[in-house]
Design a protein around this motif. Structure first.
Motif, mmCIF file in Angstrom:
data_model
loop_
_atom_site.group_PDB
_atom_site.id
_atom_site.type_symbol
_atom_site.label_atom_id
_atom_site.label_comp_id
_atom_site.label_asym_id
_atom_site.label_seq_id
_atom_site.Cartn_x
_atom_site.Cartn_y
_atom_site.Cartn_z
ATOM 1 N N GLY A 1 0.808 -1.228 0.000
ATOM 2 C CA GLY A 1 0.000 0.000 0.000
ATOM 3 C C GLY A 1 0.827 1.257 0.000
ATOM 4 O O GLY A 1 0.278 2.348 0.113
ATOM 5 N N THR A 2 2.150 1.147 -0.122
ATOM 6 C CA THR A 2 2.988 2.348 -0.094
ATOM 7 C C THR A 2 3.059 2.974 -1.486
ATOM 8 O O THR A 2 3.479 2.295 -2.427
ATOM 9 C CB THR A 2 4.419 1.993 0.359
ATOM 10 O OG1 THR A 2 4.322 1.223 1.540
ATOM 11 C CG2 THR A 2 5.244 3.240 0.596
ATOM 12 N N PRO A 3 2.644 4.230 -1.622
ATOM 13 C CA PRO A 3 2.738 4.833 -2.954
ATOM 14 C C PRO A 3 4.198 4.894 -3.385
ATOM 15 O O PRO A 3 5.069 5.233 -2.579
ATOM 16 C CB PRO A 3 2.177 6.246 -2.750
ATOM 17 C CG PRO A 3 1.491 6.234 -1.431
ATOM 18 C CD PRO A 3 2.117 5.162 -0.615
ATOM 19 N N HIS B 1 6.122 2.450 -4.233
ATOM 20 C CA HIS B 1 6.914 1.237 -4.017
ATOM 21 C C HIS B 1 6.854 0.371 -5.266
ATOM 22 O O HIS B 1 5.777 0.001 -5.723
ATOM 23 C CB HIS B 1 6.385 0.461 -2.810
ATOM 24 C CG HIS B 1 7.070 -0.851 -2.591
ATOM 25 N ND1 HIS B 1 8.247 -0.943 -1.889
ATOM 26 C CD2 HIS B 1 6.776 -2.100 -3.005
ATOM 27 C CE1 HIS B 1 8.638 -2.219 -1.871
ATOM 28 N NE2 HIS B 1 7.754 -2.935 -2.561
ATOM 29 N N MET C 1 1.443 7.114 -8.730
ATOM 30 C CA MET C 1 2.733 6.469 -8.520
ATOM 31 C C MET C 1 2.507 4.973 -8.589
ATOM 32 O O MET C 1 1.404 4.487 -8.362
ATOM 33 C CB MET C 1 3.285 6.832 -7.156
ATOM 34 C CG MET C 1 3.662 8.293 -7.080
ATOM 35 S SD MET C 1 4.196 8.677 -5.447
ATOM 36 C CE MET C 1 4.236 10.442 -5.499
ATOM 37 N N VAL C 2 3.580 4.290 -8.852
ATOM 38 C CA VAL C 2 3.504 2.843 -8.924
ATOM 39 C C VAL C 2 3.088 2.318 -7.562
ATOM 40 O O VAL C 2 3.591 2.743 -6.541
ATOM 41 C CB VAL C 2 4.875 2.277 -9.274
ATOM 42 C CG1 VAL C 2 4.840 0.777 -9.214
ATOM 43 C CG2 VAL C 2 5.283 2.761 -10.621
ATOM 44 N N ASN C 3 2.170 1.411 -7.559
ATOM 45 C CA ASN C 3 1.664 0.929 -6.290
ATOM 46 C C ASN C 3 0.723 -0.217 -6.564
ATOM 47 O O ASN C 3 -0.030 -0.193 -7.505
ATOM 48 C CB ASN C 3 0.910 2.076 -5.640
ATOM 49 C CG ASN C 3 0.358 1.728 -4.305
ATOM 50 O OD1 ASN C 3 -0.383 0.771 -4.182
ATOM 51 N ND2 ASN C 3 0.717 2.506 -3.331
ATOM 52 N N SER C 4 0.774 -1.246 -5.702
ATOM 53 C CA SER C 4 -0.060 -2.407 -5.965
ATOM 54 C C SER C 4 -1.530 -2.049 -5.926
ATOM 55 O O SER C 4 -2.351 -2.642 -6.576
ATOM 56 C CB SER C 4 0.204 -3.466 -4.926
ATOM 57 O OG SER C 4 -0.241 -2.985 -3.685
ATOM 58 N N ARG C 5 -1.852 -1.030 -5.122
ATOM 59 C CA ARG C 5 -3.264 -0.724 -4.969
ATOM 60 C C ARG C 5 -3.732 0.331 -5.950
ATOM 61 O O ARG C 5 -4.836 0.821 -5.843
ATOM 62 C CB ARG C 5 -3.546 -0.268 -3.543
ATOM 63 C CG ARG C 5 -3.437 -1.415 -2.572
ATOM 64 C CD ARG C 5 -3.900 -1.035 -1.216
ATOM 65 N NE ARG C 5 -3.398 -1.996 -0.236
ATOM 66 C CZ ARG C 5 -4.025 -3.121 0.066
ATOM 67 N NH1 ARG C 5 -5.159 -3.423 -0.513
ATOM 68 N NH2 ARG C 5 -3.513 -3.940 0.956
#
Lengths: 618, 304
Positions: free
Chosen positions: A30-32, A34, B6-10
């Motif tokens: 959940g870290t933008p 990452h 930004m790159v992010n899984s969510r």
């Protein structure tokens, strides 16, 4: 035997590290910013070659983690950044155009007061002498002027706020570029492929992503991961190069904004192609355009109405004066003021002062011309060049300054101090056929040049035998002769007889006297409603000002929707490549866990073998 | 300001949320439209429609002003009509009296009585000629309508002191809405109606029948002309009123058309709006439902 132990040990260590990477991915899901990490495992090579006594070395020397990689696709990242820049440019343009549109419509809309002004003029033509109708007309005139002032003030405020936002954005831009330079410096020291360098690369991309919301840029990443940034493309000036960041500032240029990069004096201009600043720049062109058009509409109203109004005659029988004044004082407190004083200013009718400054020295006020050619000092109110300044509330601190500028155009338009009787509703000259005339000719009259010395009223046009006409004054002096259809010049008027006058017919020409109930000038003023200039009638010109904002605003919204769609698609594609997918991580975890367990098992087996050997030899 | 992507899984989640937000925005806009009953609340939603609406409302306010103008002119003409009728009555009575006086058997005392009545008639005629509108301006004085246009001088002669034309319905573009000028109704100072009444008084005072009879005959003729002039004036006023009425009807029709056109431009098609609202609500709940299913847990949840 110890080899088995060593190999299994390397496996346990490597898979434990790899599991750490998985755990890190899951923890940072959940870290933008990452980016998913992958661990690279490769066979370990024993340094120093084979042991000399081993004749036939079989197998390897175990495994080791050679590096941690970020699953990044630079092309996709770049696409997202550009799309993000577009979205932000359109978003800020949308917001500011929306503000301009609200400044021009709703409570500020000019169409209603213009229509009401002409409506009251129509009433005035119906009832030229009624004081109440005259008062209503003056009130409507003032309302229109007031609406112009308010719209102009709103637009000025919108422009000021917009410049403030541009300044804030540039300050953020400078902060980000310094941050990027610092990250570059750390990247230079970090080992390539180390977890530190991976974290720094994430931070670098995070800064670049935020930078892309402000401006569009071209970024180059070197072998160590250091970013150099040029605005807006490879040909533009350098914002960040290695560990140095140049300062940027935004300056108004022409109708828009320009970004200047580098120290003052040696700075370079950078074109704004995307990001919030690009949106602000194009918003400023629209604001400037709206302000110019509003000013020219106000000037047109002032010029036309004043010109026609001057041609008429008021209820006292005097020539009409100007209806609108064109200048209004605007007081701006200096930003550094410590006091709370609110200063109001009034302009005497007809005065046109230059810029003034009002200052407070703790006891007295000084109102001075900016060129220091004159000043007055004392307690308020003070008067200079027709400007009266007075305090309307609050108190001033020592050293407070107030700039007194004279607003023109839409900010300067105002109703002159007129009484209802001063409205010039009647035409200045009227002509009338004598009651005993036999012919069907009619007389038309318009303004002309006054003669020197003045002729003596009353003026008469008589039809002579033979069809000629003669204009004479009260003592019989012949002023002009001619035929029906000719304009005959008198004193301050010219008259034309149309139709066929009978011999001996006469026409009287008289100036409108006091309390006469003619409505000729009201009709002339009313005709301004349908007079089209280059921009159409007044109503059409006002519509045009609104349309010139609403059409681009509608277009901006459509383009914004498309840009957001593009951005979302690009972001999803990037996420597919670089994001953490929990299912994949779970699978990876299972795989690594199994490998880890297998290696532990080998250690156990090695121990059992070792035990077996030891017990066999015991 | 939206946060940068930004790159992010969510990040599928913010993207999905943004999509749902957009549907909600549209729902909110339709809700606003339904509440206000208008198709657009700001020009940018429909620039050309807003422009057309501005033109139509400008036209409507102009028609409204024209209507006021016509009403004002109509009231002035109606008052003129009444004044002319009263003047007509006076003239008819004067003619009767002249005919009576022309009868040879009438006595000098009777003539005196008649002369007194003629004086009253002259005053009545003067009142009619100096009739005023509702704001107190003299109807037949042209533009010089602040003072009575007909005033008897010391010698008893009545002259028109008005000038040119008074206000009519020029603001509505009609040039024939003004009351007639005095001379059109009462003639000029020498041969006009007032001069005839004065001549009648003089003739009645004439003791010599030889002189009196032709004088009365001349007055009779003059009164006839005066009467015809008034009738003509009345017809003109009637024609003016008819013209104003026609114009008034046209404006009323035009206002109706304008209101209809305005409703077509700015008015909301409620059925279509509600249908769209339902469709949007459906797709929003579908999006929400599929979102919760798609992003409901991961493999980690199944690992025992």
């Amino acid at each position: 035997m110890s080899d088995i132990l060593a190999i299994a040990n390397s496996g346990v260590r490597a898979y434990a590290r790899a599991l750490e990477v998985v755990a890190d991915n899951v923890a940072n899901a959940g870290t933008p910013g990452h980016v998913r990490r992958t661990s690279t495992l490769s066979p370990a090579i024993v340094e120093g070659g084979q042991p000399p006594l081993e004749l036939d070395p079989v197998g390897g020397n175990g495994v080791r983690l050679t590096g941690i990689k970020r699953a990044i696709d630079l092309l996709k990242v770049d696409t997202v950044r550009r799309a993000e820049g577009q979205v932000n440019a359109l978003d800020s343009l949308d917001r500011w155009l929306g503000s301009v549109q609200s400044a021009l419509t709703g409570a500020n809309a000019l169409d209603k007061p213009i229509a009401e002004l002409f409506g009251s003029l129509s009433d005035l033509a119906n009832d030229p002498t009624n004081p109440a109708v005259r008062q209503t007309f003056l009130a409507k005139t003032e309302m229109l002027a007031d609406r112009f002032n308010r719209t102009a003030a709103d637009l000025e405020r919108v422009e000021g706020d917009m410049m403030l936002e541009a300044d804030t954005e540039v300050r953020t831009l400078n902060g980000l570029s310094q941050g990027l330079a610092a990250v570059n410096a750390q990247l230079r020291r970090a080992t390539v492929g180390s977890s530190a360098s991976v974290v720094l690369a994430d931070e670098r991309d995070r800064i670049l992503a935020r930078l892309s919301t402000i401006v569009s840029f071209e970024v180059r990443i070197d072998g160590r991961g250091q970013a150099s940034v040029r605005i807006p493309d490879a040909g533009g000036p350098l914002l960040v190069d290695g560990q140095t960041a140049s300062s940027a500032r935004v300056v108004p240029s022409g109708a828009g904004l320009t970004l200047r990069i580098g120290p003052k004096g040696a700075d370079e201009a950078a074109t704004l192609a995307g990001g919030t600043l690009a949106g602000l720049s194009s918003a400023r062109t629209f604001i400037t355009q709206a302000r110019t058009q509003l000013d020219s509409l106000a000037d047109r109203v002032t010029d036309d109405m004043n010109r026609v109004h001057r041609d008429g005659v008021d209820l006292n029988g005097l020539d009409g004066g100007d209806l609108f004044s064109t200048l209004k004082p605007v007081v701006t407190p200096a930003r550094a003021n410590g006091g709370t004083a609110r200063i109001g200013a009034e302009l005497a009718d007809g005065a046109s002062p230059g810029p003034l400054t009002l200052g407070f020295d703790g006891t007295d006020w000084t109102l001075a011309r900016d060129d220091a050619s004159a000043s007055v000092t004392g307690p308020l109110p003070l008067v200079l060049d027709g400007v009266t300044v007075d305090v309307s509330g609050g108190s001033a601190d020592n050293g407070d300054l107030f700039r007194v500028k004279v607003g023109t155009g839409a900010a300067g338009i105002g109703l002159r101090p007129l009484a209802p009787a001063d409205v010039a509703v009647a035409a200045r000259w009227l002509a009338d056929a004598a009651p005993a005339n036999l012919g069907d000719a009619t007389a038309g009259v318009r303004l002309g040049v006054a003669s020197v010395p003045p002729a003596i009223a009353p003026f008469t046009v008589s039809a002579l035998p033979g069809g000629g006409l003669q204009l004479s004054d009260g003592v019989g002096t012949i002023l002009a002769t001619g035929a029906p259809g000719d304009w005959l010049a008198g004193d301050g008027f010219t008259v034309r007889i149309e139709g066929t006058p009978a011999e001996g017919d006469s026409f009287a020409i008289a100036r409108t006297g006091s309390f006469d109930g003619g409505n000729g000038n009201a009709i002339a003023l009313l005709a301004l409603r349908d007079t089209g200039g280059a921009a159409g009638t007044l109503g059409e010109a006002q519509d045009l000002i609104v349309t010139r904002i609403s059409v681009p605003l509608a277009e901006t919204r459509t383009r914004g929707d498309i840009a957001r769609g593009n951005r979302d698609t690009a972001a999803e594609a990037l996420t597919q490549a670089s994001g953490v997918d929990l299912n994949t991580e779970a699978t990876e975890m299972l795989r690594l866990q199994q490998a880890f367990q297998a290696n532990s098992r080998i250690i156990q087996t090695a121990r059992e073998i070792f035990d077996a050997i030891v017990s066999a030899t015991a | 300001m939206p946060s940068p992507v930004m790159v992010n899984s969510r990040s599928p989640i913010p993207v999905q949320a943004e999509r749902m937000n957009r549907i909600e925005d549209r729902i909110a806009r339709i809700d606003k439209q339904i509440a206000s009953g208008e198709k657009f609340t700001e020009p940018a939603e429909d620039p050309s429609g807003a422009n057309r609406a501005a033109m139509l409302s400008r036209l409507d306010s102009r028609l409204l002003a024209d209507q006021r103008s016509l009403e004002r002119a109509t009231s002035r003409l109606s008052l003129s009509e009444t004044a002319i009728e009263s003047a007509n009555d006076a003239l008819l009575r004067a003619r009767e009296l002249t005919l009576t006086a022309a009868n040879g058997t009438i006595s000098a005392d009777d003539r005196k009585v008649i002369a007194r009545e003629v004086q009253v008639l002259r005053a009545q005629l003067l009142d009619s000629a100096n009739a005023r509108d509702e704001s107190g301006r003299y109807l037949f004085g042209g533009s010089r309508n602040a003072t009575p246009p007909y005033v008897a001088d010391a010698a008893g002669a009545v002259q028109w002191r008005g000038f040119s034309q008074g206000p009519g319905a020029e603001a509505a573009g009609i040039g024939t809405g003004a009351p007639p000028r005095g001379p059109e109704l009462f003639g000029d100072a020498l041969t006009g109606t007032f001069a005839q009444l004065r001549a009648l008084e003089e003739a009645l005072a004439e003791p010599d029948a030889e002189l009196r009879t032709p004088a009365l005959a001349a007055v009779l003729e003059g009164l006839e002309t005066g009467y015809n002039r008034l009738v003509l004036g009345q017809a003109k006023v009637g024609a003016g009123l008819a013209r104003l009425e026609t114009e008034g009807n046209r404006i009323a029709d035009a206002r109706l058309d304008t209101a209809e056109a305005l409703a077509a431009v700015t008015g909301l098609d409620l059925t279509a709006a509600i249908a769209e609202l339902e469709a949007l609500k459906l797709s929003l709940s579908a999006a929400q439902g599929s979102f919760t299913r798609v992003y409901d847990g991961s493999l980690f949840d199944r690992l025992g």
